[in-house]
Design an enzyme around this catalytic site. Structure first.
Site, short mmCIF file in Angstrom:
data_model
loop_
_atom_site.label_atom_id
_atom_site.label_comp_id
_atom_site.label_asym_id
_atom_site.label_seq_id
_atom_site.Cartn_x
_atom_site.Cartn_y
_atom_site.Cartn_z
CD GLU A 320 32.42 42.37 39.09
OE1 GLU A 320 33.32 42.64 39.91
OE2 GLU A 320 32.54 41.47 38.24
CG HIS A 323 34.70 40.88 43.64
ND1 HIS A 323 35.46 39.84 44.11
CD2 HIS A 323 34.36 40.55 42.36
CE1 HIS A 323 35.58 38.91 43.15
NE2 HIS A 323 34.91 39.31 42.09
ZN LIG Z 1 34.60 38.21 40.38
#
Ligand SMILES: [Zn+2]
Length: 555
Positions: A320, A323
């Site tokens: 995450e 991202h």
């Molecule tokens: Zn992802």
């Protein structure tokens, strides 16, 4: 506006979007009948499974009996627990044919109609197929590119499946069984082999991962080593829940890059899974810097206890934050092309790459310390996790490749080709032919979803149609990029700056192949992905023995 482009669920296995497919009532009735006497049939099922089966039967007005609801995938989680082989076969075949029972819940003629209408719609836009229309702004651009990439994997997959089947047949014979493994037997025996070879105590692994260390000394530290970022905890910003923490993120030149919100714990009102999104997008037009959040669902430790994190959640945290980096490094005029606003077959690439640092030795040394002894996690333990991740990939990965191929085969049809598929029998024949002509043994490893219950691609106007390959595609980009980092000196500021300049600062403003070539100096190559999954060089079910220090499979 809020983007949810980088959304993913992390239920197990954590990278496939899960959705419910309701079972045909007729199938359900057959299943119910099948499962009477479940307690004798599956003595190895957990008491919770047996209770759930009793409860479901009671809800359906069949007190004192047992019922099993079908899961959306072809394989069913209770199959390994079913002692009676004939029962396994029945349950599996009901799963395969759940929406092929005739009558109003048979989906096959609808599928033929959907495929034809999609091809016709694409033709109105001047495209030969729905796939060609759908892929126009994706990285792969053309169905043939996605199909070719997956078709190239088939020989290695088929060989691995044969090796795995042989190993499972040995186990069956050793137990006195007089049959060859079928898909309904597969996980029953694969689980036994796995338990024998890769026994891994996940609770012990967790003792090396404390939440604050994972975030600050692991995830943030890796971003510092690679990109020169610094982080400062903030206590003055408003948060939407007391568990949420905030950080200022400072760039390599000391300027403020953005703000990071971290919301790690499960709570009753929270949606499951893990995801990243922006509260504020980066945009020069609006003069805005990114405000980004990561959400996870880590079970919260009891008051006063040390907050430990599973290895799976450690990877999710790195994922995450990958991202988040994609969002923080955004360098765009327009919010609509900024950061993670990229194609479906690209957006999961930077996040997966970031997972590689979770098990990079110098990063591990900095954060993965036993909560009592302070000792760094032993390299052998990481190697063991890696070896276990290569187990059973002929099946696990094979069923996904089969589903992705099936999706693209349906959507590579022209109007004329689609028009020839009309009846339920035509749909069955097309599915079998589409996979078998590529060399896949569909009777041994059927697709993760057969056409008749492939919800992702047939349940909404577009959904994941001509898009299921994206998971595999981004994994290819990820594994090939990891190889580039390893070949070029690994975790260095120079490598980080190069990757940032060529890929993760570019948002959706460039051709994705051009981005990749600017980064790697060549076209992406599928080999590192096959290696990472143990599908090359006769690996497969046998661990290669070589400790590859990186995270277990992303998507
Ligand atoms: Zn992802």
């Amino acid at each position: 506006t809020m983007k949810m482009l980088a959304f993913r669920t992390t239920s197990s296995p954590r990278w496939w979007p899960m959705s419910d497919v309701r079972t045909d009532p007729r199938t359900q009735r057959t299943l119910d009948a099948l499962q009477r006497g479940l307690r004798e049939l599956m003595p190895t099922a957990s008491p919770a499974d047996i209770d759930a089966a009793a409860k479901l039967a009671a809800e359906k007005g069949m007190q004192g009996k047992f019922a099993i609801a079908l899961q959306n995938t072809t394989q069913q989680p209770l199959l390994p627990a079913l002692e009676n082989r004939a029962t396994r076969e029945k349950l599996f075949k009901l799963s395969l044919t759940r929406a092929e029972q005739g009558g109003p819940n048979d989906t096959r003629e609808l599928i033929a109609q959907i495929v034809r209408l999609r091809a016709e719609k694409a033709a109105l836009f001047g495209h030969d197929s729905w796939g060609s229309y759908a892929l126009v702004d994706r990285m792969a651009k053309k169905p043939e590119t996605a199909l070719g990439f997956m078709t190239d994997m088939v020989p290695a997959l088929a060989a691995t499946q044969q090796r795995e089947a042989a190993l499972l047949n040995e186990m069956i014979a050793a137990e006195g069984g007089n049959f060859s493994v079928e898909p309904w037997d597969w996980y029953r025996y694969a689980n036994k082999v796995k338990a024998e070879r890769y026994e891994l105590d996940e609770d012990k692994v967790m003792e090396y991962f404390q939440i604050d260390q994972v975030l600050e000394d692991g995830v943030f530290y890796a971003a510092n080593q690679l990109f020169g970022l610094d982080f400062k905890k903030r206590t003055d910003l408003p948060v939407y829940h007391p568990d949420v923490t905030t950080y200022s993120v400072f760039d390599r030149d000391g300027s403020e890059l953005g703000i990071f919100y971290f919301d790690p714990y499960q709570r009753p009102s929270k949606r499951g899974g893990a995801w990243m999104s922006n509260f504020v997008d980066q945009s020069y037009l609006y003069g805005t810097k990114p405000v980004i959040y990561n959400v996870l669902n880590i079970p919260k430790a009891a008051e006063g206890e040390v907050q430990l994190v599973s290895f799976d959640n450690v990877n999710t945290l790195f994922h995450e934050f990958g991202h988040a980096l994609h969002g923080f490094f955004a360098d765009q005029q327009y919010a609509s092309l900024s950061g993670t606003a990229t194609a479906r077959d690209f957006v999961e690439y930077p996040s997966q790459v970031n997972e590689m640092w979770a098990t990079w030795p110098s990063i591990l040394e900095n954060y993965a310390k036993h909560y009592k002894t302070g000792e760094t996690i032993p390299a052998e333990l990481i190697a063991k996790i890696d070896a276990a991740s290569k187990f059973n990939q002929g099946y696990d990965f094979g069923e996904v490749v089969a589903a992705a191929l099936l999706d693209m085969k349906w959507h590579a049809l022209s109007v004329d080709e689609a028009a020839k598929i009309r009846t339920a029998a035509d749909v069955d024949a097309f599915e079998r032919r589409a996979l078998e002509e590529l060399g896949l043994k569909v009777d041994l490893v059927p697709p993760r979803y057969r056409s008749n219950y492939f919800n992702h691609i047939f349940s909404s106007p577009a959904g994941y149609s001509a898009g299921y390959y994206s998971y595999l595609w981004t994994e290819m980009l990820d594994r090939d990029s990891r190889k580039w980092f390893r070949d070029n000196g690994g975790l260095t500021r120079a490598n980080g700056d190069h990757y940032r300049a060529t890929v993760i600062s570019r948002g959706g403003t460039m051709d994705y192949f051009e981005m990749f070539e600017n980064f790697a100096g060549r076209q992406p190559d599928v080999t590192p992905m096959l290696e990472a999954r143990g599908l090359t060089g006769g690996g497969g079910i046998e661990p290669s023995g070589e400790p590859i220090m990186e995270a277990v499979g992303g998507k």
